[in-house]
Design a protein around this motif. Structure first.
Motif, short mmCIF file in Angstrom:
data_model
loop_
_atom_site.label_atom_id
_atom_site.label_comp_id
_atom_site.label_asym_id
_atom_site.label_seq_id
_atom_site.Cartn_x
_atom_site.Cartn_y
_atom_site.Cartn_z
N PRO A 1 0.83 -1.21 0.00
CA PRO A 1 0.00 0.00 0.00
C PRO A 1 0.86 1.26 0.00
N GLY A 2 0.58 2.16 -0.91
CA GLY A 2 1.33 3.41 -0.98
C GLY A 2 2.48 3.39 -1.95
N HIS B 1 3.46 6.38 -4.14
CA HIS B 1 4.19 7.54 -3.62
C HIS B 1 5.70 7.39 -3.79
N SER C 1 3.98 -0.49 4.30
CA SER C 1 3.12 0.51 3.67
C SER C 1 3.81 1.87 3.68
N GLU D 1 2.61 6.02 3.58
CA GLU D 1 1.53 7.01 3.59
C GLU D 1 2.11 8.40 3.39
N LYS D 2 1.39 9.22 2.64
CA LYS D 2 1.83 10.58 2.40
C LYS D 2 1.11 11.52 3.34
N GLY D 3 1.88 12.25 4.13
CA GLY D 3 1.30 13.16 5.11
C GLY D 3 0.85 14.47 4.49
N LEU E 1 6.72 11.42 3.54
CA LEU E 1 6.26 10.04 3.48
C LEU E 1 6.53 9.33 4.80
N ASP F 1 6.13 2.47 7.03
CA ASP F 1 5.96 1.44 8.05
C ASP F 1 6.79 0.23 7.66
N LYS G 1 10.06 8.61 8.80
CA LYS G 1 9.56 9.73 8.02
C LYS G 1 10.66 10.22 7.08
#
Length: 448
Positions: free
Chosen positions: A150-151, A154, A234, A236-238, A243, A246, A254
């Motif tokens: 997932p992700g 990005h 994964s 995730e984009k904040g 980014l 995990d 980060k």
């Protein structure tokens, strides 16, 4: 009327395809090439050439760090990523033009579009045009392998890294091969905070373990953070654009950018190979014989799409041998033994022939000669980094089976040493050679 539109139709204008097309045309063949992106292929457009230029640019940062020791005072020094990036890409444009000129000067017709195979002697261009050829050559190279999580959208691959708008302050590099190590070294030298994530505890598997251990020790000393036995779960984009990665077994990391460098897969999808009954390997590689011929007698393949040895000089030789075999009346095969290779890490490492582990497995009784030294160039550096050269020989005859090294300019030095390994020379031949002093290369004739 001729039976076919062309004697040879090549799909892919990379190093192997261009060499094959040029040589075939020189032998008198009527040749066409289809390239859907840019002439020059991976090496010239998005691989070893622009990457090596980034290596040179990043190495200059270290040289500047030695300036005061060397008596130089440089005020107001700063680095601008956009300047280096744009210079590199401008030179890529220049090289692409030269490759195009090479094809044009040999009367090779170039179609700037995708071509797919529709039969043993037929192809369809993206424009809809149908063409025929007595022989078809597939030289489409390889493409970055991207894991699924997932992700992923990005993240970037080595294709996009040359066009980054800004230099990442914090970069995560995923992978343990040469592409990962080279880009980790580039951005670390340019001042980025670099984390390398690798799913096992070993990097650069095809290189000598002792040399790799030295490289790893130096890289860690330069501030690269290695996360072994780790995989991305994964990304995730904040809201701030950063980014959050995990890794599953630790606190999320980060970063500004995630570079996926987990290898390259043969670029064979969607070429219509099934229309000619071409046999494929499980990983998508095109199976070929020693003359680069596929299971279809009129279709050949060279370079990374065959997944034999993914190196530009090998693709070039395969393309040349194909053209000589099919159009020059001179059947030729490629010798894949003792191929030199290098990793342009910082410092770089290089090797040719068998590693110590491989030599012991094959020959049992071997001798290993080494030189562990601090290169004179490193005296000016605050880093107490040492070079390491090693030679593996067969115990009885002392025939050189492999040479491996890490240190400044190792690839340049290794190229000459590779000739000796290929020629089957013994350690005595090195011992009988007078040293060129003072140099790093002299360590090759002083190994103990």
């Amino acid at each position: 009327m001729p039976e076919y539109d062309y004697d040879l139709f090549t799909i892919g204008a990379g190093s192997g395809g261009v060499r094959a097309s040029r040589v075939a045309a020189a032998h008198g063949a009527k040749v066409a090439v289809a390239e859907e992106y840019r002439v020059g292929g991976t090496c010239v457009i998005r691989g070893c050439v622009p990457k090596k230029m980034l290596v040179y640019g990043s190495m200059f940062a270290e040289e500047l760090g030695h300036a005061e020791t060397l008596g130089w005072t440089i005020e107001g020094k700063r680095f601008d990523w956009a300047t280096l990036r744009d210079f590199v890409n401008a030179d890529v444009d220049r090289l692409e033009g030269l490759y195009g000129n090479t094809l044009a000067s040999h009367d090779v017709e170039v179609f700037a579009e995708r071509a797919t195979i529709t039969g043993p002697h037929s192809l369809r261009l993206a424009s809809g045009r149908e063409v025929t050829a007595k022989y078809i050559l597939v030289a489409t190279g390889a493409w970055p392998a991207m894991p699924e999580f997932p992700g992923l959208e990005h993240c970037i691959s080595s294709n996009e890294v040359f066009h980054l708008e800004q230099q990442p302050k914090c970069l995560m590099v995923v992978g343990g091969g040469y592409i990962a190590m080279e880009f980790a070294g580039i951005f670390n030298a340019l001042g980025s905070e670099v984390t390398v994530v690798n799913r096992t505890d070993r990097i650069l598997r095809s290189y000598d373990a002792q040399i790799v251990d030295r490289m790893l020790h130096i890289a860690m000393g330069r501030g690269i953070d290695f996360r072994m036995h780790s995989q991305i779960k994964s990304v995730e984009k904040g809201a701030d654009g950063c980014l959050v990665v995990d890794l599953g077994d630790s606190n999320p990391v980060k970063v500004d950018q995630v570079l996926i460098a987990t290898g390259r897969d043969p670029n064979s999808v969607g070429l219509g190979l099934e229309c000619a009954g071409i046999e494929m390997a499980d990983n998508g590689a095109i199976k070929v014989d020693e003359y680069n011929r596929t299971s279809c007698d009129s279709i050949y393949a060279v370079g990374d799409v065959t997944d034999r040895v993914q190196l530009t000089p090998v693709a070039i030789r395969e393309g040349h041998a194909f053209a000589d075999t099919v159009f020059g009346g001179n059947p030729r095969m490629i010798d894949y033994g003792s191929i030199p290779s290098a990793v342009f890490s910082q410092p770089p490492l290089a090797g040719v022939g068998l590693t110590e582990e491989e030599a012991r497995a094959k020959y049992g009784d071997v001798k290993v000669y080494t030189s562990d030294f601090r290169p004179m160039k490193n005296i000016f550096s605050p880093h107490a980094e040492r070079g390491l050269y090693k030679m593996i020989v067969e115990a009885t005859s002392e025939k050189v089976l492999g040479i491996h090294m890490i240190g400044p300019e190792s690839p340049e030095i290794l190229q000459a040493a590779a000739v000796a390994v290929k020629a089957g020379l013994t350690k005595q031949a090195f011992d009988d050679t007078v040293a060129l002093h003072p140099s790093m290369a002299e360590e090759l004739v002083l190994l103990k």
